[in-house]
Scaffold this active site. Structure first.
Site, PDB file in Angstrom:
ATOM      1  N   LYS A 121       0.863  -1.185   0.000  1.00 45.28           N
ATOM      2  CA  LYS A 121       0.000   0.000   0.000  1.00 45.28           C
ATOM      3  C   LYS A 121       0.900   1.236   0.000  1.00 45.28           C
ATOM      4  CE  LYS A 121      -3.908   2.003   2.497  1.00 45.28           C
ATOM      5  NZ  LYS A 121      -3.581   3.315   2.119  1.00 45.28           N
TER       6      LYS A 121
ATOM      7  N   ASP B 140       2.203   4.850   0.149  1.00 45.76           N
ATOM      8  CA  ASP B 140       1.727   5.989   0.930  1.00 45.76           C
ATOM      9  C   ASP B 140       1.922   7.272   0.126  1.00 45.76           C
ATOM     10  OD1 ASP B 140       0.612   7.297   2.983  1.00 45.76           O
ATOM     11  OD2 ASP B 140       2.361   7.246   4.288  1.00 45.76           O
TER      12      ASP B 140
ATOM     13  N   TYR C 235      -2.066   0.644 -10.267  1.00 44.00           N
ATOM     14  CA  TYR C 235      -2.516  -0.597  -9.633  1.00 44.00           C
ATOM     15  C   TYR C 235      -3.980  -0.956  -9.864  1.00 44.00           C
ATOM     16  CZ  TYR C 235      -3.578   2.956  -6.102  1.00 44.00           C
ATOM     17  OH  TYR C 235      -4.013   4.084  -5.464  1.00 44.00           O
TER      18      TYR C 235
ATOM     19  N   CYS D 267     -20.347  28.206  28.322  1.00 44.90           N
ATOM     20  CA  CYS D 267     -19.694  28.131  27.009  1.00 44.90           C
ATOM     21  C   CYS D 267     -18.387  28.921  27.065  1.00 44.90           C
ATOM     22  CB  CYS D 267     -20.632  28.709  25.943  1.00 44.90           C
ATOM     23  SG  CYS D 267     -19.820  28.910  24.350  1.00 44.90           S
TER      24      CYS D 267
ATOM     25  N   CYS E 289     -23.842  24.195  23.972  1.00 47.31           N
ATOM     26  CA  CYS E 289     -24.089  25.609  24.167  1.00 47.31           C
ATOM     27  C   CYS E 289     -25.412  25.891  23.459  1.00 47.31           C
ATOM     28  CB  CYS E 289     -22.970  26.451  23.554  1.00 47.31           C
ATOM     29  SG  CYS E 289     -23.430  28.190  23.470  1.00 47.31           S
TER      30      CYS E 289
ATOM     31  N   CYS F 234     -24.175  32.055  19.377  1.00 50.15           N
ATOM     32  CA  CYS F 234     -22.810  31.896  19.899  1.00 50.15           C
ATOM     33  C   CYS F 234     -21.821  32.051  18.748  1.00 50.15           C
ATOM     34  CB  CYS F 234     -22.658  30.515  20.533  1.00 50.15           C
ATOM     35  SG  CYS F 234     -20.962  30.144  20.993  1.00 50.15           S
TER      36      CYS F 234
HETATM   37  S1  IVH Z   1      -6.503  -0.207  -4.874  1.00 45.49           S
HETATM   38  C1  IVH Z   1     -10.893   0.291  -5.916  1.00 45.49           C
HETATM   39  N1  IVH Z   1      -3.956  -0.668  -4.477  1.00 45.49           N
HETATM   40  O1  IVH Z   1      -4.792   3.432  -0.654  1.00 45.49           O
HETATM   41  C2  IVH Z   1      -9.506   0.039  -5.445  1.00 45.49           C
HETATM   42  N2  IVH Z   1      -4.880   1.302  -3.499  1.00 45.49           N
HETATM   43  O2  IVH Z   1      -6.654   3.509   1.595  1.00 45.49           O
HETATM   44  C3  IVH Z   1      -8.662   1.238  -5.449  1.00 45.49           C
HETATM   45  N3  IVH Z   1      -3.272   2.712  -2.317  1.00 45.49           N
HETATM   46  O3  IVH Z   1      -7.295   5.264  -2.263  1.00 45.49           O
HETATM   47  C4  IVH Z   1      -7.478   1.219  -4.599  1.00 45.49           C
HETATM   48  N4  IVH Z   1      -1.520   1.456  -2.702  1.00 45.49           N
HETATM   49  O4  IVH Z   1      -4.807   5.790  -2.830  1.00 45.49           O
HETATM   50  C5  IVH Z   1      -4.987   0.165  -4.225  1.00 45.49           C
HETATM   51  N5  IVH Z   1      -1.723  -1.178  -4.261  1.00 45.49           N
HETATM   52  C6  IVH Z   1      -2.732  -0.360  -4.017  1.00 45.49           C
HETATM   53  C7  IVH Z   1      -2.572   0.845  -3.268  1.00 45.49           C
HETATM   54  C8  IVH Z   1      -3.691   1.644  -3.035  1.00 45.49           C
HETATM   55  C9  IVH Z   1      -1.954   2.578  -2.136  1.00 45.49           C
HETATM   56  C10 IVH Z   1      -4.070   3.841  -1.780  1.00 45.49           C
HETATM   57  C11 IVH Z   1      -5.095   4.423  -2.726  1.00 45.49           C
HETATM   58  C12 IVH Z   1      -6.407   4.225  -2.034  1.00 45.49           C
HETATM   59  C13 IVH Z   1      -5.987   4.153  -0.600  1.00 45.49           C
HETATM   60  C14 IVH Z   1      -7.016   3.468   0.263  1.00 45.49           C
END
Ligand code: IVH
Length: 658
Positions: free
Chosen positions: A109, A111, A216, A395, A413, A418
């Site tokens: 995943k 970042d 991806y 408040c 409040c 306010c």
């Molecule tokens: S798939 C419908 N694959 O993580 C599926 N997302 O927390 C679409 N991301 O919005 C996402 N690496 O920005 C996918 N290998 C990966 C990813 C990935 C990073 C991000 C992406 C997504 C977010 C979700």
């Protein structure tokens, strides 16, 4: 000449790929520069021969005046997060129940920030951020500068492809070194640096920042598995992350997670978890998605990072509905890449339940992107000077005596005038999912409120008459005032759902606002709707129906709406109107089995257009089950519950009659 230009483009593009993607430079810097120089000169002389994938496009600086909004051809989903192995197993169990022996693709995943790219006939056309998933911002000029992204694919295909823009750890350090030298604040982490670079009007900045991309996801694929999609993306010449694997069961998925939990530090970029996707695309389609997330994938987030810091004080803020929220004031501390000084404590019960005292050392935790949480006090570090919080009675802003909320958990409040409540309402009104007025952020609204320039939402539309006054304010110039006024003017043309969200009817966020806007099409019809009628709408229910009705019965609110109307704020729904049909509208459908003449996604989309709902499981609330070839257990359940069944023949007849 045309031939030479073509040749130069080919050599330089290849050199770029070998250098940036394969770490295998075959031209020296000098050779590269002189060939590029030759290409530049030839293109200048013969602009008619400039090729769409010429590397000079990556170098040309483009400055845009604003980020254009773009509607994604297919909505961009985010992923549901899970935080431990059990939740991963649960996900797999759920999938296996429907599709035994499934395969799962495990990926890192990244970042960074999600991006959607469009290629037409193999040529890069545009790129957009995710935005709210439906509408994003056009960042084509910046994405073009990414060195590893080909401007031309290996095939002349039309393609929508998704991925992540990220910054390597090395580039991140370089960028921050340079910022420190220039006396600028360093970026907190590579993701912020990447996002900050992409949100630039001038593409020369993102070019210097050395961004990268991995693709991806193919939203509209004709292939049969996600793995094949990834191979295809790669064959087209697009960069993909090589560290993906196909797992055959929960154990193999967990092994992958375990491996990368240990090895993540060896990667040249940051990852914040593992993405697990059902491999079979037909199964993905059948599993479908919720409003926000696909049900065929999850994101496993790496374990939370925990640190200890001192709870200096507890302060209170007032929300737009008057709700009082306690906040921890902490000794600033670095946590998962950002410095934390404050954290919400949600409510008094939470503080007393955890026995948090002012002066305590506390465990502070953050899991990935999630907001930092004060977990518990470090009891053994107490020295007796810690103080139990005494709840305030008035408040903190307008000093009105606080009352208890209906739930008895929160304090409120009750003063509708306010200032804190008013400022929060203004912040909500201008926010991204509401009227989306850029240039009126929290701080500015607070200042404008305090100096009396904006006291209520209708004043926002009167700002143009105070233009000269604004230009004189610190931090404002002619240009920023112009941009702000343009953004305000543009907001008058928003579709109704944004206004409905912006008005701040309790319980009505953007999702419900969309349902109401689509159904009633203009504000007058909604205002005339009875509680009984509202109550009947799916997703609304009795509490919201009452809230809506009370809101529109309130004379102050009626005046505001009337004034906004006179100002020229649009009060009609501009999105796709739903169609009406007795077979489909407002009914609940379940689809099972393989359909031969229409794709499942297309059918779902069509049903949605008619305001029908689709769901994945048959219950007594289901109105119709559409049955294709080789139906699963849903068919039997439908028979058992005596639910109307349409076979393909019947479906086809109805569709033909539309
Ligand atoms: S798939 C419908 N694959 O993580 C599926 N997302 O927390 C679409 N991301 O919005 C996402 N690496 O920005 C996918 N290998 C990966 C990813 C990935 C990073 C991000 C992406 C997504 C977010 C979700």
């Amino acid at each position: 000449m045309q031939e030479r230009i073509k040749e130069l483009v080919e050599i330089l593009n290849k050199a770029n790929i070998e250098y940036h993607m394969n770490d295998n430079p075959f031209l020296s810097d000098n050779e590269y520069d002189s060939l590029l120089d030759e290409l530049f000169k030839l293109e200048k002389q013969y602009p008619e021969y400039i090729l769409p994938d010429s590397p000079t496009h990556k170098i040309a600086t483009e400055v845009i005046s604003e980020f254009k909004k773009v509607t994604h051809p297919t909505p961009m989903f985010s992923l549901a997060d899970v935080f431990n192995e059990d939740e991963v197993k649960d996900f797999i169990k759920k999938i296996e129940k429907e599709f035994p022996n499934s395969e799962y693709v495990c990926e890192l995943k990244m970042d960074g920030l999600a991006v959607s790219l469009i290629y037409e006939k193999g040529i890069f056309k545009s790129a957009a951020t995710r935005g709210d998933g439906i509408i994003g911002e056009d960042i084509t000029h910046n994405v073009k500068t990414i060195k590893t992204l080909p401007l031309k694919l290996n095939k002349d295909v039309d393609l929508e492809v998704r991925g992540e823009i990220y910054m390597s750890k090395k580039s991140f350090e370089k960028v921050n070194d340079a910022r420190l030298k220039d006396g600028l604040k360093p970026f907190q982490n590579p993701r912020n640096a990447a996002a900050g670079s992409i949100r630039q009007l001038d593409s020369s900045i993102s070019r210097q920042r050395d961004l990268n991309i991995y693709l991806y996801h193919l939203p509209n694929s004709e292939l049969t598995t996600h793995y094949e999609n990834m191979q295809y993306i790669k064959q087209l010449g697009l960069p993909t992350n090589p560290n993906l694997t196909v797992a055959k069961n929960a154990n193999e998925v967990l092994d992958y997670i375990d491996y990368w939990t240990k090895k993540r530090n060896t990667l040249p970029y940051e990852i914040d978890g593992i993405v697990i996707k059902v491999n079979n695309l037909a199964h993905q389609a059948e599993l479908g998605s919720t409003v926000k997330y696909p049900k065929w994938a999850i994101a496993y987030k790496f374990p939370a990072v925990e640190v200890i810091t001192k709870l200096r004080n507890i302060t209170f803020t007032v929300g737009r509905t008057g709700q009082i929220t306690p906040n921890a004031v902490l000794d600033p501390i670095k946590l998962a890449g950002s410095t934390v000084k404050r954290a919400t404590l949600h409510n008094l019960d939470n503080i007393y339940h955890k026995d948090l005292r002012i002066g305590d050392y506390v465990y502070l935790r953050k899991a990935g992107d999630v907001i930092p949480e004060v977990v518990a006090p470090v009891i053994e570090r107490r020295n007796g000077t810690e103080k139990i919080l005494k709840m305030i009675e008035n408040c903190p802003i307008c000093h009105t005596k606080l009352i208890k909320s209906e739930s008895q958990i929160d304090f409120l409040c009750p003063n509708v005038n306010c200032p804190a409540r008013n400022i929060e309402s203004l912040i909500h009104f201008t926010s991204r999912d509401a009227m989306n007025i850029e240039g009126l952020g929290e701080k500015i609204l607070e200042d404008f409120y305090n100096i009396g320039i904006i006291k209520n939402i209708t004043d926002i539309y009167n700002l143009y008459s105070k233009k000269d006054e604004l230009i004189e304010l610190e931090g404002f110039g002619n240009k920023s005032v112009q941009n702000l006024l343009r953004s305000i003017e543009n907001s008058k043309h928003n579709s109704l759902e944004r206004l409905l969200n912006a008005l701040g009817i309790p319980g009505i966020g953007i999702k419900n606002a969309r349902i109401l806007a689509k159904r009633y099409e203009n504000i007058d019809s909604l205002m005339n709707a009875s509680v009984e009628e509202l109550n009947k709408i799916d997703d609304i229910g009795p509490i919201l129906a009452n809230n809506i009705s009370n809101f529109f019965d309130n004379p102050t609110n009626r005046i505001i709406i009337h004034t906004l109307k006179e100002i020229g704020v649009n009060m009609t729904y501009l999105g796709q109107k739903s169609l009406h049909n007795e077979y489909f509208s407002h009914k609940k459908f379940v689809i099972t089995g393989t359909l031969s003449f229409i794709k499942r996604d297309q059918l779902k989309e069509l049903l949605e257009k008619y305001d029908a709902k689709t769901s994945n499981s048959v219950s007594k609330n289901t109105d119709v089950v559409i049955v294709g070839a080789d139906p699963g257990s849903k068919y039997e359940k439908a028979l058992e519950l005596n639910i109307e069944i349409w076979d393909e023949q019947k479906l086809k007849e109805i569709l033909d009659s539309l």
